[in-house]
Design an enzyme around this catalytic site. Structure first.
Site, short mmCIF file in Angstrom:
data_model
loop_
_atom_site.label_atom_id
_atom_site.label_comp_id
_atom_site.label_asym_id
_atom_site.label_seq_id
_atom_site.Cartn_x
_atom_site.Cartn_y
_atom_site.Cartn_z
N GLU A 1 32.26 4.24 -24.95
CA GLU A 1 31.87 5.49 -25.60
C GLU A 1 31.56 6.56 -24.55
OE1 GLU A 1 28.56 4.54 -28.14
OE2 GLU A 1 29.73 3.26 -29.45
N HIS B 1 28.70 7.18 -33.13
CA HIS B 1 27.45 6.45 -32.86
C HIS B 1 26.23 7.24 -33.33
CE1 HIS B 1 25.69 3.18 -30.02
NE2 HIS B 1 24.91 3.38 -31.06
N ARG C 1 27.40 -3.03 -32.33
CA ARG C 1 27.83 -2.72 -30.97
C ARG C 1 29.35 -2.82 -30.89
NH1 ARG C 1 23.96 -0.42 -30.45
NH2 ARG C 1 22.21 -0.66 -29.00
#
Length: 321
Positions: free
Chosen positions: A268, A287, A239
């Protein structure tokens, strides 16, 4: 009984929903690459018995309080820091996630990111695209070896163990730090448990696979990077919130550590103006840890199975609380 109504916060393939259509009424956001806006999510949720959500949806106490009819939220991810779990418990709403089905895929990506960073693959690819490959020389784009080096895994959960198995294939020494020891993993891999400081000082590669909590927020900061080897490479596939990105950028710029590979960020999505993208010794990915077609399909099916087991079976398969 009437079929439970399920709202899905992102467009998913109808072929995945079809096997469950006789048991549920599905409503779905109509876009795949754009998150549902907050007002639309709130409006549609008021008509639903259950939700399938993405990490982009922030589910807080206020949202849950305004949806007292909700019974279950199936989160399409292993992590669930986008959902206030304590508030869900207070409102008697079940939350599920998607562990196991993405473990090996995410471990593949984590190790690929480690290798790409160590061997400067993205930098090398960019150089060719910019017509910068003019001559061979002995230390041209020389990177770091992976084989026979020491990897330190912070967070030895399912994905951590899977990364460790890959590391053993490269004859790496595996260290790990975790909230609790894993005697079976120590025996099977093998891996060695060490305290956090020992892991930092001994590892050539420090890999973060920890969840985002109040305790881990900003854990990897200036002081932590100073404890690492100057030749060390930092990898974050967990994370973004566990890293102070300004401190990481400073450490990379000033040679405190050699490189970093990241698949996650504190906010993000990031844009081309992000500080880390200006650094040649940082490899940044959007991601995509679990982003294979098969794994994403399996994640959707697990969400649907959780809903099916909750409404028609003995309870959800993978509850988080």
């Amino acid at each position: 009984m009437n079929k439970p109504v399920i709202y899905i916060s992102r467009k998913l393939p109808k072929s995945l929903l079809e096997p469950y259509s006789d048991r549920f009424t599905f409503h779905m956001w109509d876009q795949e690459d754009k998150p549902v806006d907050k007002e639309e999510l709130l409006k549609e949720s008021k008509k639903a018995d259950g939700l399938i959500t993405m990490l982009t949806e922030k589910i807080d106490d206020r949202f849950l309080r305004e949806n007292p009819q909700l019974k279950i939220i199936a989160n399409l991810a292993v992590g669930f820091d986008n959902i206030d779990i304590m508030a869900a418990k207070k409102h008697h709403i079940i939350v599920t996630n998607t562990p196991d089905v993405l473990t090996e895929t995410t471990a593949d990506l984590t190790f690929a990111l480690l290798m790409a960073t160590a061997r400067r693959m993205v930098e090398a690819n960019d150089l060719i695209k910019q017509d910068g490959w003019e001559v061979w020389s002995p230390f041209f784009l020389a990177g770091s070896d992976v084989h026979h080096k020491t990897i330190g895994i912070v967070g030895m959960g399912r994905i951590g163990e899977a990364v460790a198995r890959r590391a053993r294939g490269f004859d790496m020494r595996v260290l790990y730090h975790n909230r609790s020891r894993k005697p079976q993993a120590e025996k099977d891999l093998p891996a060695t448990y060490v305290n956090f400081d020992e892991l930092l000082t001994q590892s050539d590669f420090v890999v973060s696979l920890i969840p985002a909590t109040e305790q881990t927020k900003g854990l990897f900061n200036h002081d932590i990077f100073l404890k690492m080897k100057t030749e060390a490479i930092f990898i974050n596939a967990s994370r973004g919130a566990v890293v102070n990105e300004l401190d990481l950028a400073s450490a990379l710029e000033n040679g405190v550590i050699k490189g970093a590979g990241l698949d996650v960020f504190s906010r993000e999505p990031i844009g081309s103006d992000h500080t880390l993208l200006a650094l040649k010794n940082a490899v940044c990915l959007p991601h995509i840890g679990s982003a294979t077609v098969q794994t994403r399909k399996d994640m959707v099916r697990l969400c649907l199975d959780n809903l099916d087991s909750y409404f028609y079976g003995d309870g959800p398969k993978t509850p988080v609380q």
